[in-house]
Design an enzyme around this catalytic site. Structure first.
Site, mmCIF file in Angstrom:
data_model
loop_
_atom_site.group_PDB
_atom_site.id
_atom_site.type_symbol
_atom_site.label_atom_id
_atom_site.label_comp_id
_atom_site.label_asym_id
_atom_site.label_seq_id
_atom_site.Cartn_x
_atom_site.Cartn_y
_atom_site.Cartn_z
ATOM 1 N N HIS A 96 0.673 -1.078 -0.116
ATOM 2 C CA HIS A 96 -0.045 0.036 -0.097
ATOM 3 C C HIS A 96 0.854 1.189 -0.196
ATOM 4 O O HIS A 96 0.151 2.476 -0.126
ATOM 5 C CB HIS A 96 -1.034 0.005 1.100
ATOM 6 C CG HIS A 96 -0.371 0.296 2.470
ATOM 7 N ND1 HIS A 96 0.377 -0.680 3.161
ATOM 8 C CD2 HIS A 96 -0.181 1.234 3.157
ATOM 9 C CE1 HIS A 96 1.029 -0.140 4.096
ATOM 10 N NE2 HIS A 96 0.636 1.172 4.325
HETATM 11 C C1 UD1 Z 1 -1.970 5.414 6.089
HETATM 12 C C2 UD1 Z 1 -0.729 5.765 6.553
HETATM 13 C C3 UD1 Z 1 0.447 4.812 6.748
HETATM 14 C C4 UD1 Z 1 0.007 3.580 7.398
HETATM 15 C C5 UD1 Z 1 -1.557 3.057 6.513
HETATM 16 C C6 UD1 Z 1 -2.105 1.875 7.043
HETATM 17 C C7 UD1 Z 1 -0.295 8.311 6.593
HETATM 18 C C8 UD1 Z 1 0.442 9.210 5.975
HETATM 19 N N1 UD1 Z 1 -0.062 7.053 6.134
HETATM 20 O O1 UD1 Z 1 -1.498 5.372 4.528
HETATM 21 O O2 UD1 Z 1 1.430 5.195 7.476
HETATM 22 O O3 UD1 Z 1 0.702 2.396 7.232
HETATM 23 O O4 UD1 Z 1 -2.585 4.032 6.677
HETATM 24 O O5 UD1 Z 1 -3.197 1.465 6.178
HETATM 25 O O6 UD1 Z 1 -0.980 8.591 7.415
HETATM 26 N N2 UD1 Z 1 -9.152 4.522 1.819
HETATM 27 C C9 UD1 Z 1 -10.409 4.056 1.668
HETATM 28 N N3 UD1 Z 1 -11.059 3.777 3.053
HETATM 29 C C10 UD1 Z 1 -10.507 4.075 4.220
HETATM 30 C C11 UD1 Z 1 -9.139 4.515 4.176
HETATM 31 C C12 UD1 Z 1 -8.633 5.013 2.974
HETATM 32 O O7 UD1 Z 1 -10.987 3.835 0.602
HETATM 33 O O8 UD1 Z 1 -10.951 3.304 5.332
HETATM 34 C C13 UD1 Z 1 -8.528 5.093 0.651
HETATM 35 C C14 UD1 Z 1 -8.836 6.440 0.270
HETATM 36 O O9 UD1 Z 1 -8.877 6.225 -1.249
HETATM 37 C C15 UD1 Z 1 -7.533 7.161 0.350
HETATM 38 C C16 UD1 Z 1 -6.615 6.095 0.393
HETATM 39 O O10 UD1 Z 1 -7.141 4.805 0.759
HETATM 40 O O11 UD1 Z 1 -7.322 8.202 -0.252
HETATM 41 C C17 UD1 Z 1 -5.296 6.219 1.231
HETATM 42 O O12 UD1 Z 1 -5.734 6.416 2.640
HETATM 43 P P1 UD1 Z 1 -4.787 7.372 3.351
HETATM 44 O O13 UD1 Z 1 -5.290 7.413 4.828
HETATM 45 O O14 UD1 Z 1 -4.505 8.832 2.940
HETATM 46 O O15 UD1 Z 1 -3.520 6.594 3.762
HETATM 47 P P2 UD1 Z 1 -2.813 5.304 3.778
HETATM 48 O O16 UD1 Z 1 -2.532 4.902 2.454
HETATM 49 O O17 UD1 Z 1 -4.067 4.404 4.170
#
Ligand code: UD1
Length: 369
Positions: free
Chosen positions: A210
């Site tokens: 991820h």
């Molecule tokens: C975040 C953390 C990372 C951790 C990871 C675990 C930061 C900078 N990164 O990354 O350190 O390893 O979580 O999972 O804080 N999304 C969904 N549903 C959700 C959450 C996210 O669909 O419940 C999608 C969205 O499209 C979003 C993308 O995932 O834009 C990324 O989510 P985000 O919280 O920005 O960062 P992670 O990649 O999850």
């Protein structure tokens, strides 16, 4: 002695896991800490959030800030604005921030600027790679915290080297506590789980990816998928898919479907299911920090698709190997699988499963008035 009022701010999947044993400890009868939980809402899909609250038996947070997805600045700033108001009203003695996510950094800065004490859970980790958002988050958080709970000796010495020794406490890693708590349930569930997924013990490769550096660029992601397809010609590949990766893979859907062999892309799994899948895998391919460590604790060989790790202890005895070139994945996996039989005995640098108890005592001793 007066009770300590602590506010714990969390919001992402790894934070739920590493905080769970500490939350339980702070809510136990022996505790002199009154705990309030705030969920930032950074992770919001049931399979990324509520499943962990139910599996890990965590109480409902007092508030959910519902920040949702967005840019780094959006997430960080929105959490800060909401938390500032909340902290002004609740005036906790200490704000506990676990891990290295945008939620961690936002809560740490807001608390420090409000003149509140900050305790960083999982302090002192360093990958040395400032292009990773997590590295920025963890460094800045450490430098505005007044209590630094280091999970390992390496983390403790990183803090010492940055002049933070006075605030640092070597506690062990709460993820060891979490795994010890979960193992009886994992052992009860694993047979049924493997049967339902038609998997055989040590006969599949578990993949999780991820990190932006692996999944955000379509060419890089396509190369990785190509390597996974090569492996899936011979071995089952189980790939629980993070929402970020799911989003990015949409454009590659047709490409993935073609000749996918034994590749199984499944939805994100809960904690018990993930530990069961890790424990029975022949080998793990990941870019997650937590999974590298969980693989190590479960004595499963791990390949990490990154050039650095914030958990250098996992590299001991070839238990974990870092690779950056995705074309090397099939060979690295073949090698790791053959190594697995000789996977050596080594002492556990991550602690004894009592980190949460130590942290509770430190909070009580240092903050009780
Ligand atoms: C975040 C953390 C990372 C951790 C990871 C675990 C930061 C900078 N990164 O990354 O350190 O390893 O979580 O999972 O804080 N999304 C969904 N549903 C959700 C959450 C996210 O669909 O419940 C999608 C969205 O499209 C979003 C993308 O995932 O834009 C990324 O989510 P985000 O919280 O920005 O960062 P992670 O990649 O999850």
């Amino acid at each position: 002695m007066a009770r300590v009022n602590a506010l714990l701010v969390l919001g992402t999947r790894p934070q739920f896991i590493k905080s769970a044993p500490l939350i339980k400890e702070l809510l136990s009868r022996r505790s002199r800490v009154s705990l309030t939980l705030v969920h930032s809402g950074q992770h919001y899909d049931p399979e990324m959030s509520s499943v962990f609250f139910s599996e890990l038996e965590l109480p409902r947070p007092a508030f959910n800030l519902h920040v949702g997805s967005g840019t780094h600045a959006f997430q960080t700033a929105t959490i800060m604005l909401h938390l500032e108001r909340f902290m002004k009203k609740s005036k906790p003695d200490i704000v506990i921030v676990p891990g290295d996510t945008n939620t961690t950094l936002a809560a740490a800065i807001t608390a420090a600027k409000a003149g509140l004490r900050v305790a960083h859970l999982e302090a002192g980790l360093r990958s040395g790679d400032m292009t990773m958002p997590e590295e920025i988050n963890r460094r800045l958080t450490d430098h505005c915290s007044s209590l630094l709970f280091a999970p390992t000796r390496t983390a403790f010495s990183n803090l010492t080297n940055e002049g933070l020794r006075n605030n640092a406490r070597l506690t062990g890693d709460t993820m060891v506590d979490a795994m010890q708590m979960a193992l009886p349930s994992v052992i009860r569930a694993e047979e049924d789980l493997l049967r339902a997924m038609q998997l055989k013990e040590q006969n599949y490769v578990l993949v999780t990816l991820h990190r932006p550096s692996n999944v955000d660029k379509p060419t890089r992601l396509r190369e990785i998928v190509l390597s996974l397809k090569r492996i899936a010609k011979e071995t089952t590949v189980v790939f629980p898919i993070h929402p970020r990766t799911r989003e990015r893979l949409r454009s590659l859907a047709a490409y993935i479907r073609r000749d996918r062999g034994q590749m199984r892309i499944i939805s994100p799994q809960g904690y018990i299911e993930t530990i069961a899948l890790l424990k029975n895998a022949a080998c793990i391919l990941t870019d997650s920090g937590g999974m590298q460590k969980e693989a190590f604790l479960l004595r499963r060989p791990c390949i990490t698709l990154r050039s650095t790790t914030e958990w250098p202890e996992t590299l001991t005895g070839k238990a974990n190997r870092l690779i950056r070139d995705s074309r090397m994945i099939p060979a690295a996996i073949a090698q790791a699988r053959s190594l697995s039989i000789r996977h050596k005995r080594f002492s556990n640098p991550f602690g004894d499963g009592k980190a949460s108890q130590r942290i509770r005592r430190i909070l009580e001793d240092e903050l009780s008035h």
